[in-house]
Design an enzyme around this catalytic site. Sequence first.
Site, PDB file in Angstrom:
ATOM      1  N   LEU A 105       0.825  -1.211   0.000  1.00 37.70           N
ATOM      2  CA  LEU A 105       0.000   0.000   0.000  1.00 37.70           C
ATOM      3  C   LEU A 105       0.859   1.262   0.000  1.00 37.70           C
ATOM      4  O   LEU A 105       0.544   2.237  -0.690  1.00 37.70           O
ATOM      5  CB  LEU A 105      -0.932  -0.009   1.218  1.00 37.70           C
ATOM      6  CG  LEU A 105      -2.098   0.980   1.197  1.00 37.70           C
ATOM      7  CD1 LEU A 105      -2.967   0.775  -0.037  1.00 37.70           C
ATOM      8  CD2 LEU A 105      -2.935   0.848   2.460  1.00 37.70           C
ATOM      9  N   ASN A 106       1.948   1.252   0.750  1.00 36.73           N
ATOM     10  CA  ASN A 106       2.821   2.423   0.798  1.00 36.73           C
ATOM     11  C   ASN A 106       3.480   2.668  -0.554  1.00 36.73           C
ATOM     12  O   ASN A 106       3.557   3.809  -1.029  1.00 36.73           O
ATOM     13  CB  ASN A 106       3.886   2.237   1.877  1.00 36.73           C
ATOM     14  CG  ASN A 106       4.741   3.474   2.061  1.00 36.73           C
ATOM     15  OD1 ASN A 106       4.244   4.574   2.299  1.00 36.73           O
ATOM     16  ND2 ASN A 106       6.054   3.318   1.925  1.00 36.73           N
ATOM     17  N   ASP A 155       7.839 -11.426  -0.068  1.00 33.83           N
ATOM     18  CA  ASP A 155       8.536 -12.456  -0.847  1.00 33.83           C
ATOM     19  C   ASP A 155       7.662 -13.692  -1.006  1.00 33.83           C
ATOM     20  O   ASP A 155       7.580 -14.279  -2.088  1.00 33.83           O
ATOM     21  CB  ASP A 155       9.845 -12.857  -0.153  1.00 33.83           C
ATOM     22  CG  ASP A 155      10.861 -11.728  -0.090  1.00 33.83           C
ATOM     23  OD1 ASP A 155      10.704 -10.755  -0.842  1.00 33.83           O
ATOM     24  OD2 ASP A 155      11.802 -11.827   0.717  1.00 33.83           O
TER      25      ASP A 155
END
Length: 482
Positions: free
Chosen positions: A197-198, A264
């Site tokens: 989101l960032n 990951d």
Amino acid sequence: MNLAALQQLNQASVLVVGDVMLDRYWHGDTGRISPEAPVPVVKVSALEDKAGGAANVAKNIAHLDGKVGLLGLIGEDDNGKTLEAILKQDNIASSLVSVIECPTIAKMRVISRHQQVVRLDLEEPFQLSHSQLLLARLKQEIDNYDFVLFSDYNKGALSAISEMIAVAKAAGKTVLIDPKNSDLSLYQGADFITPNLNEFKLAGGDASSEDALTSSARKLLKTAGIGAMLLTRSEQGMSLITATQKHDFPAQVQEVSDVTGAGDTVIATLTTMLGAGMPAKDAVEVANIAAGIAVSKLGAATVSPEELSRKLGQYLRETGEHYQTPFEEVLKHISFAKQNGETIVFTNGCFDILHAGHVRYLAQAKAMGDRLVVGLNNDESIARLKGPERPINPLQERAMVLSALASVDWVIPFGSIEENDTPAKLIEMISPDILVKGGDYKVEDIAGAGHVLNQGGKVEVLPFLDGCSTSNVIKKAQLQKS
């Protein structure tokens, strides 16, 4: 959801390219404050090295049974040699390019009482000239894989990523990107991109409302020339967004232990499931479940096919499908479990007709450790031991029933004339921590007991449940038939 893909995970063929690093952990207890400065003194009792960054992505794919190769940059140093040794142990076909100007990226953490005390980073950014070396290696390796996954940690290995993507698409490969750069145009041509989101906001995304999020995501995709976005949204779950569709996946409720490496796991699982033939929507759903499992573990953890199949239990019950680890993959899975420090329990038998005695016995065996391996006499072995009318059920059916039990992690066949129909050779290959045998046996008479004891393991004898045996079941059936 079609879970048949879980039986085809070894069909996934993925080349991971990106910023590789060594994750080093010093574990110890803290009992006092240093007289030299107001900092805790950690008495180190254990050192642990793990594959990090793009190398951790490759490890996640390997632990899901995918065929995986890895391209990255390392320094000409001991940390680079350590990382290569770890990758070899994980069955990863790594082709790491060493450069003399920069060290292998290493992140060193001091852990005390399950808390990180401090992290030390050893790194220098790689230059475009170094990335061009990686591009040349990509051209050599790309024909051996169907998917190309770029894992960008903004350390310089992917400085030439636009050219790399062009090479991959020209070769007809499906391209996935875990991005770090806010300029998504650098990833033009990618089929999937997986920002958090960032990162989405830094790239110009608007998360003020669901409508704004969807429209801004589609605008970013169109402008950058990218096929689809898998947006990871922390406690809000994930969203798969394309030019015409949006699918939301709620976060899996888990006790969060460590979010390290969760991204990951997401892109590794997504790629592996796509490579196994799963549709994108279903692949994202599985990746979402995998992320929930990963964050419940400490450190950058991997997820196994067995763990995924357990969490997908509601689908298994609805469809009748069940995941069974392929026989040829079992030894590799056991090796991975050992690397994670899990206790391996082994037992064996014919298990021709499963009955209550078997179920209780296997549950007791599993309770002694973390993972239970069942060695299963093959059909020829049972015929020699029990007579030509046996087995009643063939090997594949017996294995399917056993692997469906909650207590059983893996089933692997054995049985040869040379080994006198005993699992001795198999036990030597596995080297379990605990060997369990059912019945009235002396330890010295149990096949494989000597090997296990010599390796520092234990041998346990469990009594069978009175009145329960396959022979009795067969006799009852014959009487009822007559």
